[in-house]
Design an enzyme around this catalytic site. Structure first.
Site, short mmCIF file in Angstrom:
data_model
loop_
_atom_site.label_atom_id
_atom_site.label_comp_id
_atom_site.label_asym_id
_atom_site.label_seq_id
_atom_site.Cartn_x
_atom_site.Cartn_y
_atom_site.Cartn_z
CE1 TYR A 1 33.75 44.26 44.26
CE2 TYR A 1 32.18 43.33 42.71
CZ TYR A 1 32.91 44.40 43.18
OH TYR A 1 32.80 45.64 42.57
CD GLU B 1 40.33 44.36 41.41
OE1 GLU B 1 39.96 44.29 42.60
OE2 GLU B 1 40.24 45.41 40.74
CG HIS C 1 35.66 47.42 40.84
ND1 HIS C 1 35.84 47.14 42.16
CD2 HIS C 1 36.82 47.05 40.21
CE1 HIS C 1 37.05 46.61 42.33
NE2 HIS C 1 37.66 46.54 41.15
CG ASN D 1 28.93 51.41 44.03
OD1 ASN D 1 29.01 50.56 43.16
ND2 ASN D 1 29.68 51.40 45.12
CE LYS E 1 30.77 48.28 41.33
NZ LYS E 1 30.54 48.35 42.80
NE ARG F 1 31.53 53.92 43.41
CZ ARG F 1 32.48 53.25 44.04
NH1 ARG F 1 33.29 53.87 44.90
NH2 ARG F 1 32.64 51.96 43.82
CG PHE G 1 28.41 44.48 51.60
CD1 PHE G 1 29.20 44.18 50.49
CD2 PHE G 1 29.03 45.03 52.71
CE1 PHE G 1 30.56 44.40 50.49
CE2 PHE G 1 30.40 45.25 52.73
CZ PHE G 1 31.17 44.93 51.61
CB THR H 1 31.90 52.95 48.81
OG1 THR H 1 33.31 52.77 48.85
CG2 THR H 1 31.22 51.63 48.48
NE ARG I 1 39.29 53.25 45.35
CZ ARG I 1 38.47 52.31 45.85
NH1 ARG I 1 38.11 51.27 45.10
NH2 ARG I 1 37.99 52.41 47.06
#
Ligand code: RTP
Ligand code: MG
Length: 141
Positions: free
Chosen positions: A51, A128, A117, A114, A11, A104, A59, A93, A87
């Site tokens: 998203y 995706e 993704h 964060n 990100k 993270r 949010f 998150t 993950r």
């Protein structure tokens, strides 16, 4: 165990921190291959579409604003159990809740900024990957 592909995004916060290489090293150390990659600065429409599942969430606007605040690095990761493995490497998150040693925990500043993704399931991974790499040539190695 199944060889899977998953979609990963570094990100804008982590790109700005110049830690793309450090995050790639974690993928590689965990046995995940970078099967495709591109840097892109998302438009608002693209971020809202990507998203879209969160569009009713409180949010959503902050998330989209953040995702278009700078370029992102997008990659397809390939390997055994790639979806879950990525993950696990990412951590929770909210970086305050992320286990130590996760991406993270080490690179993220907040639940918005964060760092990464990762697709959360096989079906979302396919959607995706097609979103960012339509008609992709992914090379077998
Ligand atoms: P991601 O989709 O980015 O991999 O993150 P995730 O699965 O861990 O979290 P998800 O529930 O899919 O949420 C997507 C992103 O929205 C932001 N978020 N903010 N303020 C909040 O309560 C909140 N909850 C989620 C996070 O930036 C999260 O990565
Ligand atoms: Mg998610």
């Amino acid at each position: 165990m199944a060889i899977e592909r998953t979609l990963s995004i570094i990100k804008p916060d982590a790109v700005a921190k110049n830690v793309i290489g450090q995050i790639y090293a974690r993928f590689e150390a965990a046995g995940l291959k970078i099967a495709a990659a591109r840097m892109i600065h998302l438009s608002r429409a693209e971020a809202e579409q990507f998203y879209g599942v969160h569009k009713e969430r409180p949010f959503f606007k902050d998330l989209v604003d953040f995702m278009i605040s700078g370029p992102v690095m997008v990659q397809v990761l390939e390997g055994e159990n790639a979806i879950l493995k990525n993950r696990e490497l990412m951590g929770a998150t909210d970086p305050k809740k992320a286990a130590s040693g996760t991406i993270r925990a080490d690179f993220a500043d907040s639940i918005d900024a964060n760092a990464v993704h990762g697709s959360d399931a096989g079906e979302t991974a396919q959607v995706e990957i097609s979103f960012f790499f339509p008609g992709l040539n992914i090379y077998a190695r």
